[in-house]
Design a protein around this motif. Structure first.
Motif, PDB file in Angstrom:
ATOM      1  N   GLN A 102       0.747  -1.188  -0.009  1.00  0.00           N
ATOM      2  CA  GLN A 102      -0.099  -0.010   0.064  1.00  0.00           C
ATOM      3  C   GLN A 102       0.769   1.144   0.193  1.00  0.00           C
ATOM      4  OE1 GLN A 102      -2.742   0.739   3.480  1.00  0.00           O
ATOM      5  NE2 GLN A 102      -4.292   0.970   1.684  1.00  0.00           N
ATOM      6  N   TYR A 103       0.480   2.392  -0.806  1.00  0.00           N
ATOM      7  CA  TYR A 103       1.086   3.474  -0.862  1.00  0.00           C
ATOM      8  C   TYR A 103       0.250   4.684  -0.437  1.00  0.00           C
ATOM      9  CZ  TYR A 103       4.194   0.863  -3.948  1.00  0.00           C
ATOM     10  OH  TYR A 103       5.282  -0.227  -4.419  1.00  0.00           O
ATOM     11  N   ALA A 104       0.935   5.664   0.235  1.00  0.00           N
ATOM     12  CA  ALA A 104       0.032   6.831   0.480  1.00  0.00           C
ATOM     13  C   ALA A 104       0.835   7.932  -0.435  1.00  0.00           C
ATOM     14  CB  ALA A 104       0.134   7.326   2.046  1.00  0.00           C
ATOM     15  N   ILE A 105      -0.059   8.618  -1.556  1.00  0.00           N
ATOM     16  CA  ILE A 105       0.528   9.204  -2.382  1.00  0.00           C
ATOM     17  C   ILE A 105      -0.367  10.769  -2.502  1.00  0.00           C
ATOM     18  CG2 ILE A 105       1.641   7.540  -3.818  1.00  0.00           C
ATOM     19  CD1 ILE A 105      -0.622   7.792  -5.784  1.00  0.00           C
ATOM     20  N   SER A 106       0.091  11.589  -3.210  1.00  0.00           N
ATOM     21  CA  SER A 106      -0.865  12.690  -3.671  1.00  0.00           C
ATOM     22  C   SER A 106      -0.608  12.950  -5.120  1.00  0.00           C
ATOM     23  CB  SER A 106      -0.246  14.102  -2.973  1.00  0.00           C
ATOM     24  OG  SER A 106       1.024  14.431  -3.361  1.00  0.00           O
ATOM     25  N   VAL A 107      -1.618  13.361  -5.749  1.00  0.00           N
ATOM     26  CA  VAL A 107      -1.311  13.618  -7.361  1.00  0.00           C
ATOM     27  C   VAL A 107      -1.913  14.949  -7.954  1.00  0.00           C
ATOM     28  CG1 VAL A 107      -2.555  12.754  -9.648  1.00  0.00           C
ATOM     29  CG2 VAL A 107      -1.774  11.044  -7.683  1.00  0.00           C
TER      30      VAL A 107
END
Length: 289
Positions: A102-107
């Motif tokens: 699982q990754y926590a990202i912003s786009v």
């Protein structure tokens, strides 16, 4: 008068990387421009774009896999066409269909197929897996080794080097003791075994290395070199390396050599055990004739 500052026009624009490169190789805490594939803009009236991430090649720690496998994205990712969107991206192993990453990202979109992507973190943590054999060898320094891995994964060279140096120096006797077990298992020359026994009692790495005058069993050599000598060479650089980047290179080299040494010791013992077992089976067959 000439200026030493580079104008914005002269600053090269970093090339966008692939989405797989971002997830697999970029450590947390970094932002990159990323080219996305399989993006559905959803028409002019839709404020969100739908993105289907490609498969990733990641290490699966399940007992069934215990190696690199392809991971498929689970669910659907949507991000705002304007502004910043934060999200979780989850991938599941295609082989065991159980282990997840699982990754926590912003786009933040920059064009129709490119975004600025920032990685807050990932679970399990970023970086190559920690082999169980290496963790077992670490003993009381296991936590220090894992802290070194975290520093290495985050590009903190001085921190990673300091932790790895502590691990190797404090576990020197245990490392040499394991090498001694391999030498005894392989019926190495008595002189070498005596060298290793003497080296194990030394408190200083340099003196321990000087005690080993007859080398190591050939199966433990790495590219023809004594791994203890390689580790000592890296540790001798100390924290006086020219930069954090140089310390990071040394730290990574220490980890790679140490891991390879542990793997070679395990392989040597396993091969010897298999050979002994094979000989005993053949002797039994011969005895029945």
């Amino acid at each position: 008068m000439k200026t030493l500052l580079t104008s914005p026009a002269e600053t090269p624009t970093p090339e966008a990387i692939s989405e797989t490169d971002f997830f697999e190789n970029v450590p947390p805490g970094q932002a990159k421009e990323v080219t996305l594939l399989q993006v559905d803009q959803g028409g002019l009236q839709n404020a969100y774009a739908t993105w289907g991430p490609k498969d990733l090649r990641l290490y699966c720690t399940s007992e069934q896999c215990a190696g690199y496998r392809f991971f498929q994205h689970v669910g659907e990712c949507q991000y705002r066409k304007k502004g910043l969107t934060t999200m979780f991206a989850t991938f599941r192993c295609r082989n065991c269909n159980n282990h997840r990453k699982q990754y926590a990202i912003s786009v933040r979109p920059t064009t129709d197929d490119k975004v600025e992507m920032f990685k807050y973190g990932e679970l399990p943590q970023f970086g190559p897996p920690n082999p169980s054999k290496v963790l077992s060898l670490m003993g009381a320094e296991r936590d220090a080794y894992l802290k070194g891995r975290r520093c290495e994964n985050q590009g903190l060279g001085v921190g990673a080097f300091a932790y790895y140096r502590r691990v190797v120096e404090n576990q020197k006797s245990k490392i040499i003791g394991e090498i001694l077990k391999v030498a005894e298992k392989l019926d190495a020359a008595p002189e070498l075994i005596e060298d290793l026994r003497a080296a194990k009692q030394e408190t200083r790495f340099t003196e321990a290395l000087n005690r080993i005058k007859h080398g190591l069993p050939p199966i433990l050599l790495i590219d023809g070199h004594n791994p203890l000598t390689l580790l000592h060479s890296a540790l001798s650089e100390g924290l006086h390396a020219t930069s954090d980047e140089a310390c990071l290179e040394l730290a990574t080299s220490i980890r790679v050599v140490l891991t390879e040494l542990v793997e070679r010791m395990a392989t040597a013992v396993k091969e010897e055990a298999e050979l002994t077992s094979a000989v005993q089976r053949l002797l039994k067959v011969g005895g029945k004739r």
